[in-house]
Scaffold this motif. Structure first.
Motif, PDB file in Angstrom:
ATOM      1  N   ARG A   1       0.719  -1.230  -0.065  1.00 35.33           N
ATOM      2  CA  ARG A   1       0.043  -0.008   0.042  1.00 35.33           C
ATOM      3  C   ARG A   1       0.921   1.257   0.095  1.00 35.33           C
ATOM      4  NH1 ARG A   1      -3.608   1.741   5.433  1.00 35.33           N
ATOM      5  NH2 ARG A   1      -3.957   4.078   4.723  1.00 35.33           N
ATOM      6  N   GLY A   2       0.553   2.291  -0.817  1.00 36.45           N
ATOM      7  CA  GLY A   2       1.566   3.274  -0.968  1.00 36.45           C
ATOM      8  C   GLY A   2       0.842   4.376  -1.783  1.00 36.45           C
ATOM      9  N   ASP A   3       1.667   4.906  -2.748  1.00 40.36           N
ATOM     10  CA  ASP A   3       1.375   6.206  -3.453  1.00 40.36           C
ATOM     11  C   ASP A   3       1.072   5.913  -4.751  1.00 40.36           C
ATOM     12  OD1 ASP A   3       3.917   5.730  -4.384  1.00 40.36           O
ATOM     13  OD2 ASP A   3       4.664   7.652  -3.587  1.00 40.36           O
ATOM     14  N   GLY A   4       1.302   4.807  -5.311  1.00 36.18           N
ATOM     15  CA  GLY A   4       0.792   4.368  -6.588  1.00 36.18           C
ATOM     16  C   GLY A   4       1.989   4.505  -7.592  1.00 36.18           C
ATOM     17  N   ASN A   5       3.033   4.937  -7.085  1.00 34.76           N
ATOM     18  CA  ASN A   5       4.208   5.206  -8.085  1.00 34.76           C
ATOM     19  C   ASN A   5       5.245   3.967  -8.054  1.00 34.76           C
ATOM     20  OD1 ASN A   5       3.600   8.005  -8.620  1.00 34.76           O
ATOM     21  ND2 ASN A   5       3.786   8.742  -6.537  1.00 34.76           N
ATOM     22  N   ALA A   6       4.913   3.009  -7.630  1.00 33.36           N
ATOM     23  CA  ALA A   6       5.747   1.877  -7.867  1.00 33.36           C
ATOM     24  C   ALA A   6       5.577   1.374  -9.408  1.00 33.36           C
ATOM     25  CB  ALA A   6       5.578   0.731  -7.171  1.00 33.36           C
ATOM     26  N   ILE A   7       6.839   0.808 -10.050  1.00 31.07           N
ATOM     27  CA  ILE A   7       6.777   0.193 -11.455  1.00 31.07           C
ATOM     28  C   ILE A   7       5.848  -0.781 -11.452  1.00 31.07           C
ATOM     29  CG2 ILE A   7       7.879  -0.777 -13.013  1.00 31.07           C
ATOM     30  CD1 ILE A   7       8.661   2.220 -12.875  1.00 31.07           C
ATOM     31  N   CYS A   8       4.626  -0.835 -12.020  1.00 32.28           N
ATOM     32  CA  CYS A   8       3.657  -1.762 -12.329  1.00 32.28           C
ATOM     33  C   CYS A   8       3.749  -2.430 -13.553  1.00 32.28           C
ATOM     34  CB  CYS A   8       2.291  -0.876 -12.219  1.00 32.28           C
ATOM     35  SG  CYS A   8       2.075  -0.225 -10.690  1.00 32.28           S
ATOM     36  N   PRO A   9       4.031  -3.926 -13.342  1.00 35.78           N
ATOM     37  CA  PRO A   9       4.082  -4.891 -14.673  1.00 35.78           C
ATOM     38  C   PRO A   9       2.893  -4.476 -15.641  1.00 35.78           C
ATOM     39  CG  PRO A   9       4.533  -6.192 -12.570  1.00 35.78           C
ATOM     40  CD  PRO A   9       4.024  -4.719 -12.126  1.00 35.78           C
ATOM     41  N   GLY A  10       3.032  -4.449 -16.789  1.00 37.12           N
ATOM     42  CA  GLY A  10       2.166  -4.123 -17.870  1.00 37.12           C
ATOM     43  C   GLY A  10       2.010  -2.391 -18.143  1.00 37.12           C
ATOM     44  N   ASP A  11       2.608  -1.611 -17.256  1.00 32.67           N
ATOM     45  CA  ASP A  11       2.499  -0.278 -17.535  1.00 32.67           C
ATOM     46  C   ASP A  11       3.813   0.054 -18.323  1.00 32.67           C
ATOM     47  OD1 ASP A  11       0.195   0.011 -16.127  1.00 32.67           O
ATOM     48  OD2 ASP A  11       1.169   1.283 -14.707  1.00 32.67           O
ATOM     49  N   GLU A  12       3.463   1.329 -19.254  1.00 32.40           N
ATOM     50  CA  GLU A  12       4.432   1.594 -20.117  1.00 32.40           C
ATOM     51  C   GLU A  12       4.851   2.849 -19.562  1.00 32.40           C
ATOM     52  OE1 GLU A  12       5.240   2.497 -25.061  1.00 32.40           O
ATOM     53  OE2 GLU A  12       2.909   2.659 -23.834  1.00 32.40           O
ATOM     54  N   TYR A  13       6.156   2.961 -19.710  1.00 31.66           N
ATOM     55  CA  TYR A  13       7.312   4.342 -19.345  1.00 31.66           C
ATOM     56  C   TYR A  13       8.272   4.702 -20.110  1.00 31.66           C
ATOM     57  CZ  TYR A  13       5.560   2.097 -14.787  1.00 31.66           C
ATOM     58  OH  TYR A  13       4.913   1.629 -13.744  1.00 31.66           O
ATOM     59  N   GLY A  14       8.424   5.980 -20.216  1.00 34.28           N
ATOM     60  CA  GLY A  14       9.333   6.537 -21.255  1.00 34.28           C
ATOM     61  C   GLY A  14      10.514   7.305 -20.403  1.00 34.28           C
ATOM     62  N   LEU A  15      11.861   6.930 -20.526  1.00 35.93           N
ATOM     63  CA  LEU A  15      13.015   7.459 -20.260  1.00 35.93           C
ATOM     64  C   LEU A  15      13.435   8.557 -21.064  1.00 35.93           C
ATOM     65  CD1 LEU A  15      14.780   7.275 -17.643  1.00 35.93           C
ATOM     66  CD2 LEU A  15      16.351   5.884 -19.009  1.00 35.93           C
ATOM     67  N   TYR A  16      13.949   9.613 -20.349  1.00 42.66           N
ATOM     68  CA  TYR A  16      14.378  10.862 -21.190  1.00 42.66           C
ATOM     69  C   TYR A  16      15.616  11.407 -20.495  1.00 42.66           C
ATOM     70  CZ  TYR A  16       9.440  11.404 -22.749  1.00 42.66           C
ATOM     71  OH  TYR A  16       8.303  11.207 -23.171  1.00 42.66           O
TER      72      TYR A  16
ATOM     73  N   LEU B   1      21.146  13.733 -16.596  1.00 44.84           N
ATOM     74  CA  LEU B   1      20.193  13.975 -15.779  1.00 44.84           C
ATOM     75  C   LEU B   1      18.970  13.363 -16.764  1.00 44.84           C
ATOM     76  CD1 LEU B   1      18.642  15.734 -13.695  1.00 44.84           C
ATOM     77  CD2 LEU B   1      18.516  17.292 -15.310  1.00 44.84           C
ATOM     78  N   TYR B   2      18.145  12.570 -15.751  1.00 46.96           N
ATOM     79  CA  TYR B   2      17.195  11.674 -16.448  1.00 46.96           C
ATOM     80  C   TYR B   2      15.905  12.058 -15.915  1.00 46.96           C
ATOM     81  CZ  TYR B   2      21.481   9.100 -17.045  1.00 46.96           C
ATOM     82  OH  TYR B   2      22.977   8.870 -17.395  1.00 46.96           O
ATOM     83  N   TYR B   3      14.756  11.658 -16.730  1.00 51.48           N
ATOM     84  CA  TYR B   3      13.347  11.848 -16.220  1.00 51.48           C
ATOM     85  C   TYR B   3      12.574  10.774 -16.596  1.00 51.48           C
ATOM     86  CZ  TYR B   3       8.742  14.292 -16.906  1.00 51.48           C
ATOM     87  OH  TYR B   3       7.641  14.295 -17.131  1.00 51.48           O
ATOM     88  N   ILE B   4      11.946  10.121 -15.755  1.00 56.75           N
ATOM     89  CA  ILE B   4      11.165   8.908 -15.824  1.00 56.75           C
ATOM     90  C   ILE B   4       9.747   9.144 -16.060  1.00 56.75           C
ATOM     91  CG2 ILE B   4      11.135   8.473 -13.480  1.00 56.75           C
ATOM     92  CD1 ILE B   4      10.873   5.747 -16.190  1.00 56.75           C
ATOM     93  N   LYS B   5       8.878   8.870 -17.010  1.00 59.15           N
ATOM     94  CA  LYS B   5       7.659   9.358 -16.942  1.00 59.15           C
ATOM     95  C   LYS B   5       6.603   8.327 -17.040  1.00 59.15           C
ATOM     96  CE  LYS B   5       4.566  12.218 -20.140  1.00 59.15           C
ATOM     97  NZ  LYS B   5       3.975  12.976 -18.688  1.00 59.15           N
ATOM     98  N   GLY B   6       5.739   7.944 -16.458  1.00 60.41           N
ATOM     99  CA  GLY B   6       4.505   6.986 -16.500  1.00 60.41           C
ATOM    100  C   GLY B   6       3.707   7.352 -17.617  1.00 60.41           C
ATOM    101  N   LEU B   7       3.593   6.493 -18.516  1.00 63.97           N
ATOM    102  CA  LEU B   7       2.759   6.756 -19.956  1.00 63.97           C
ATOM    103  C   LEU B   7       1.547   6.168 -19.747  1.00 63.97           C
ATOM    104  CD1 LEU B   7       5.693   6.243 -22.724  1.00 63.97           C
ATOM    105  CD2 LEU B   7       4.822   8.203 -21.495  1.00 63.97           C
ATOM    106  N   SER B   8       1.295   5.115 -18.870  1.00 63.60           N
ATOM    107  CA  SER B   8      -0.130   4.541 -18.472  1.00 63.60           C
ATOM    108  C   SER B   8      -0.926   5.224 -17.499  1.00 63.60           C
ATOM    109  CB  SER B   8       0.327   3.005 -18.351  1.00 63.60           C
ATOM    110  OG  SER B   8       0.877   2.422 -19.302  1.00 63.60           O
ATOM    111  N   ARG B   9      -0.312   5.878 -16.549  1.00 62.80           N
ATOM    112  CA  ARG B   9      -1.141   6.243 -15.454  1.00 62.80           C
ATOM    113  C   ARG B   9      -0.273   7.361 -14.540  1.00 62.80           C
ATOM    114  NH1 ARG B   9      -2.994   1.894 -12.518  1.00 62.80           N
ATOM    115  NH2 ARG B   9      -1.724   0.407 -13.552  1.00 62.80           N
ATOM    116  N   GLY B  10      -0.876   8.232 -13.767  1.00 64.30           N
ATOM    117  CA  GLY B  10      -0.451   8.902 -13.010  1.00 64.30           C
ATOM    118  C   GLY B  10      -0.089  10.324 -13.390  1.00 64.30           C
ATOM    119  N   GLU B  11       0.391  11.220 -12.652  1.00 60.65           N
ATOM    120  CA  GLU B  11       0.850  12.475 -13.077  1.00 60.65           C
ATOM    121  C   GLU B  11       2.280  12.858 -12.317  1.00 60.65           C
ATOM    122  OE1 GLU B  11      -2.017  15.249 -11.934  1.00 60.65           O
ATOM    123  OE2 GLU B  11      -3.335  14.904 -13.507  1.00 60.65           O
ATOM    124  N   GLN B  12       2.708  11.826 -11.285  1.00 63.43           N
ATOM    125  CA  GLN B  12       4.027  12.069 -10.373  1.00 63.43           C
ATOM    126  C   GLN B  12       4.985  11.536 -11.184  1.00 63.43           C
ATOM    127  OE1 GLN B  12       2.580  10.940  -6.572  1.00 63.43           O
ATOM    128  NE2 GLN B  12       2.355  13.021  -5.912  1.00 63.43           N
TER     129      GLN B  12
END
Length: 652
Positions: free
Chosen positions: A582-597, A627-638
């Motif tokens: 239980r937490g803030d929803g920002n763990a990496i979730c199997p099945g979700d897509e992410y972008g690394l910049y 300097l890197y930036y990880i962005k969740g493409l499937s869900r969330g704004e954080q």
């Protein structure tokens, strides 16, 4: 941004005025030129105090108010208080829920075109300004908790005829002095409290702790409420509204309280507002009304890039930039403020080399990253292709930007001011590459630790029957891990039935549970089943939350009665069992897509879009040292920026 209309209005007034030899000093005379037809009213105030040598201090106070009056604006009292009356009536009714919200927004929409702003210097009356000055001096001279104020402090905390921009010009100090005084009239009997400004603020705010219930609602569209008794009834609000209430409440009693804020947190989105007491003893004290009392914990562990205090006098450099260039960034549009970052933490003065196009500007802005964009939080000067800023918070990532026609343009490389005050520029080396592994897309903050008592261990059992007779415990999930993880079962014999249960009689919360088959390494799913036990709360007593692919929902297992099982339809052997607490929803979730910049050549460059298969994700062929930036493409704004060192992200 502040509209160009401000600049044009004052320019027209100043051009129309006739420059003459100053009777009052250059700064005051300049302000008087902006008054236009109202100049005689302001001169009447100055002449009123100039006649009597005993009023020399009041004359200086009048000069102070007039000198800094240009750009101050106020609502017409009649129309604004009609708006407040309509809200009072609604908030005092039995209306609630969606109907209350809809009617609140309807009132705001009705009155919005009726509320007009005027420049104070063009409409303020002499009698009102004289009354305010005399009343304020009486407060200063008679209130015990003001005896530590110097004249300069008095001019900022007690003297102004308004303590919030757009506040109507009326006798609010006198009108609200008896409203909600709480224990203010009692504490003077106690020596330790009699001259204590902190105790005074505590006495009047405590009076409203049980009655003021401001809740944050996303869709509310209120016009800012600046009448104290209406604010006391207002059901909607956030830190801004609570701190506005604290300011109006205290200032109406002559208590030296300020409105402090940070334009944006340096490590997440949004800013924050609170109150600060000009304390009689020891250091000044910050607090957020109805969330913390004066002197208690208030975001003590959080870094701050810049902190400002709303003032009557404008910020000199922001005013200069506004008058010369016509606009300033929206995040710095509270023109009447001063920098107080030094009061809140370790700071350093910096000078940063510039690399981008400056577009002829003399001003630079210091920006922090807010999860999706750079937000200016300070202004500095440009000299010899370097931008200089004072009192900058440490251990924070920054970028220097320019601002022109509403557009923010990077004009430096991102840099980190470290905890010792040094400056480092991370740079992606496109000749060296490596792998980055992430198990989160956002740092874990204190609100996760605050629920640690619900994040006990946990146990995985396997059996050949759905009743779990002679079940074998094949994994104990570690209590120290508050976030997410995976573990190999101690026994890899195939079993059809598996379950998650508590390791004790205490409740322990899990958001998601994943199983990976031994032979293939692939994630497999089973049919969910659980014992029939009474529902305590559907938020955490719904077994389906454990595999609904939503890390913000969770299931609470407890002792041996409340558990969740999985029927895989056949015996399976497992390689790994993964979990998300239980937490803030920002763990990496199997099945979700992410972008690394990564940052290069003045902007973010997309390295790769990738779908996670585990509770972590690996990005290969990453230029090192950047300097890197990880962005969740499937869900969330954080989403967050970071460096990568020793195999772990260093979040900023």
């Amino acid at each position: 941004m502040l509209r160009l209309a401000f600049r044009r209005t004052l320019a027209i007034l100043s051009v129309a005025a006739v420059c003459a030899c100053s009777r009052y000093g250059a700064a005051v005379d300049r302000a008087l030129r902006y008054a236009g037809d109202n100049r005689a009213e302001l001169e009447k105030v100055l002449d009123h105090y100039r006649q009597n040598p005993a009023d020399s201090q009041k004359y200086r106070a009048a000069e102070y108010l007039i000198r800094h009056m240009p750009y101050h604006t106020s609502y017409s009292a009649e129309s604004y208080y009609a708006y407040c009356d309509a809200l009072d009536s609604l908030f005092s009714s039995d209306t609630d829920g969606d109907e209350l919200l809809a009617k609140t927004n309807a009132i705001a929409a009705e009155f919005k075109p009726l509320l007009t702003l005027s420049f104070d210097i063009q409409v303020i009356e002499a009698d009102y300004l004289i009354w305010n000055i005399d009343y304020s001096f009486t407060q200063w001279q008679t209130l015990d908790y003001l005896r530590h104020l110097r004249f300069e402090d008095f001019c900022e905390y007690i003297l102004p005829y308004k303590c919030a921009e757009k506040q109507p010009l009326d006798t609010w100090k006198r009108d609200w002095v008896d409203f909600g005084r709480g224990e203010l009239d009692y504490i003077g009997q106690i020596k330790d409290y009699k001259f204590n400004a902190r105790r005074a603020a505590e006495a009047v705010n405590a009076h409203f702790e049980d009655s003021v219930k401001m809740q944050r609602v996303k869709d509310v569209k209120l016009i800012e409420v600046l009448r104290l008794n209406t604010l006391a009834k207002q059901p909607y609000g956030d830190c801004f509204d609570r701190s506005r209430f604290g300011l109006l409440n205290c200032r109406s009693k002559g208590i030296p309280v300020a409105f402090d804020f940070t334009p944006n947190w340096p490590d997440r989105s949004g800013g924050h507002y609170w109150n600060n007491i000009l304390a009689t003893k020891r250091r000044n004290i910050d607090y957020e009304p109805f969330r913390s009392y004066p002197g208690s914990y208030h975001y003590t562990d959080n870094g701050l890039a810049k902190v400002f205090r709303e003032t009557y006098a404008p910020h000199p450099l922001l005013l200069e930039a506004l008058e010369r260039e016509g606009s300033i960034p929206k995040s710095l549009s509270r023109l009447f403020m001063k920098d107080v970052t030094d009061e809140y933490g370790r700071t350093v003065d910096i000078s940063v080399p510039l690399s981008g196009k400056r577009a002829g500007t003399k001003y630079a802005y210091l920006a922090v990253f807010d999860n999706s964009q750079w937000v200016p939080v300070d202004i500095g000067r440009i000299r010899r292709n370097r931008a200089s800023f004072t009192s900058v918070g440490r251990d924070i990532l920054y970028l220097v930007v320019g601002f022109r026609d509403g557009t923010i343009i990077p004009i430096s490389e991102p840099f980190i001011v470290d905890s010792r005050g040094g400056i480092a520029f991370p740079h992606a080396d496109t000749t060296r590459f490596g792998t980055i592994r992430l198990d989160r897309k956002f740092p874990a903050f204190s609100h996760i630790y605050s629920i640690k008592r619900y994040l006990q261990k946990g146990r995985i059992q396997a059996a050949d029957n759905p009743g779990f007779r002679r079940a074998e415990t094949v994994a104990e999930l570690p209590e120290w891990n508050l976030l997410s993880g995976e573990i190999a079962p101690s026994d890899t014999l195939p079993r059809r039935y598996w379950r998650l249960m508590s390791s004790s009689n205490k409740s322990t919360d899990f958001a998601e549970l994943y199983f990976y088959e031994k032979e293939t390494g692939q994630r497999i799913t089973g049919t969910l089943f659980s014992p029939s036990v009474p529902i305590r709360n559907p938020n955490y007593d719904t077994p389906g939350h454990i595999n609904d692919n939503d890390p913000l929902t969770y299931f609470a297992v407890q002792d041996s009665t409340r558990w969740v099982g999985f029927d895989f339809g056949k015996p399976v052997a497992l390689e790994k069992i993964a979990y998300i607490r239980r937490g803030d929803g920002n763990a990496i979730c199997p099945g979700d897509e992410y972008g690394l910049y990564y940052w290069q050549d003045g902007g973010w460059k997309l390295l790769e879009r990738k779908r996670a298969e585990r509770i972590y994700i690996d990005f290969d062929q990453v230029p090192l040292g950047g300097l890197y930036y990880i962005k969740g493409l499937s869900r969330g704004e954080q989403d967050r920026v970071f460096l990568y060192a020793d195999g772990v992200p260093v979040w900023y």
